[in-house]
Design a protein around this motif. Structure first.
Motif, PDB file in Angstrom:
ATOM      1  N   MET A 111      60.975  37.876  16.885  1.00 25.69           N
ATOM      2  CA  MET A 111      60.468  36.629  16.299  1.00 25.69           C
ATOM      3  C   MET A 111      58.958  36.685  16.099  1.00 25.69           C
ATOM      4  SD  MET A 111      62.860  33.618  17.962  1.00 25.69           S
ATOM      5  CE  MET A 111      62.155  33.776  19.577  1.00 25.69           C
ATOM      6  N   ALA A 112      58.229  37.291  17.025  1.00 24.96           N
ATOM      7  CA  ALA A 112      56.771  37.412  16.894  1.00 24.96           C
ATOM      8  C   ALA A 112      56.400  38.212  15.643  1.00 24.96           C
ATOM      9  CB  ALA A 112      56.173  38.052  18.138  1.00 24.96           C
ATOM     10  N   ALA A 113      57.280  39.138  15.260  1.00 33.00           N
ATOM     11  CA  ALA A 113      57.043  39.935  14.051  1.00 33.00           C
ATOM     12  C   ALA A 113      57.452  39.177  12.784  1.00 33.00           C
ATOM     13  CB  ALA A 113      57.807  41.260  14.143  1.00 33.00           C
ATOM     14  N   GLY A 114      57.968  37.965  12.943  1.00 33.45           N
ATOM     15  CA  GLY A 114      58.307  37.134  11.795  1.00 33.45           C
ATOM     16  C   GLY A 114      59.681  37.374  11.197  1.00 33.45           C
ATOM     17  N   HIS A 115      60.549  38.052  11.947  1.00 38.29           N
ATOM     18  CA  HIS A 115      61.886  38.340  11.430  1.00 38.29           C
ATOM     19  C   HIS A 115      62.849  37.178  11.658  1.00 38.29           C
ATOM     20  CE1 HIS A 115      60.768  42.367  10.387  1.00 38.29           C
ATOM     21  NE2 HIS A 115      60.358  42.605  11.630  1.00 38.29           N
ATOM     22  N   GLU A 116      63.876  37.148  10.835  1.00 39.66           N
ATOM     23  CA  GLU A 116      64.870  36.076  10.835  1.00 39.66           C
ATOM     24  C   GLU A 116      65.685  36.042  12.125  1.00 39.66           C
ATOM     25  OE1 GLU A 116      68.878  34.915   8.259  1.00 39.66           O
ATOM     26  OE2 GLU A 116      67.679  36.641   7.678  1.00 39.66           O
ATOM     27  N   VAL A 117      65.963  34.826  12.548  1.00 39.31           N
ATOM     28  CA  VAL A 117      66.868  34.574  13.671  1.00 39.31           C
ATOM     29  C   VAL A 117      67.908  33.585  13.179  1.00 39.31           C
ATOM     30  CG1 VAL A 117      67.071  33.587  15.988  1.00 39.31           C
ATOM     31  CG2 VAL A 117      65.105  35.014  15.421  1.00 39.31           C
ATOM     32  N   PHE A 118      69.178  33.890  13.445  1.00 36.15           N
ATOM     33  CA  PHE A 118      70.260  32.997  13.030  1.00 36.15           C
ATOM     34  C   PHE A 118      70.423  31.912  14.091  1.00 36.15           C
ATOM     35  CE2 PHE A 118      74.755  31.754  13.178  1.00 36.15           C
ATOM     36  CZ  PHE A 118      74.893  31.242  11.902  1.00 36.15           C
ATOM     37  N   LYS A 119      70.393  30.661  13.638  1.00 39.12           N
ATOM     38  CA  LYS A 119      70.575  29.528  14.544  1.00 39.12           C
ATOM     39  C   LYS A 119      71.801  28.755  14.087  1.00 39.12           C
ATOM     40  CE  LYS A 119      65.795  29.193  15.870  1.00 39.12           C
ATOM     41  NZ  LYS A 119      64.654  28.360  16.142  1.00 39.12           N
ATOM     42  N   PRO A 120      72.904  28.880  14.842  1.00 38.23           N
ATOM     43  CA  PRO A 120      74.126  28.173  14.442  1.00 38.23           C
ATOM     44  C   PRO A 120      73.913  26.659  14.435  1.00 38.23           C
ATOM     45  CG  PRO A 120      74.489  29.513  16.426  1.00 38.23           C
ATOM     46  CD  PRO A 120      73.049  29.610  16.072  1.00 38.23           C
TER      47      PRO A 120
END
Length: 126
Positions: A111-120
């Motif tokens: 996340m610190a690198a700005g990559h996507e995280v899926f949030k259901p």
């Protein structure tokens, strides 16, 4: 007597840790991406395509799932900061899995690198 930190330090000496940048390619070519965090953590957000197998149940879930039986599966693991993933990688290596990588820094680094995280989507009761 060893502390949890001591065990993680030892595990990281034998585990193949990869950077977030390397993880992007590894995830694209792996057979399975496994989030070893607790259920609540996984549901709060996880890497796209990750399956959930908490650290405490990992060995049992791997052993009971026929799709996870081949010991040459390409496995990428992660947790919050990489400690549980390193311990998990050591455990899987002990079970005979030979292609295991752990994301250094875990989902926090992702996340610190700005990559996507899926949030259901969370259910609403209105």
């Amino acid at each position: 007597m060893k502390s949890a930190h001591d065990l993680v330090v030892e595990a990281k000496q034998t585990v193949q840790e990869i950077s977030v940048d390397q993880a992007i390619q590894a995830i694209q070519t792996c057979d399975v991406l496994i989030d070893v965090r607790e259920t609540e953590e996984y549901l709060a957000g996880h890497l796209p395509g990750a399956v959930h197998m908490s650290r405490g149940m990992l060995e049992f879930k791997m052993a009971s799932n026929p799709a996870m039986q081949p010991r040459d599966l390409k496995i990428v693991l992660y947790c919050k900061t990489s400690g549980r993933a390193a311990l998990s990688a050591c455990s899987l290596a002990g079970m005979g899995y030979s292609h295991i990588q752990s994301i250094s820094g875990g989902i926090d680094a992702w996340m610190a690198a700005g990559h996507e995280v899926f949030k259901p989507a969370q259910p609403t009761f209105e």
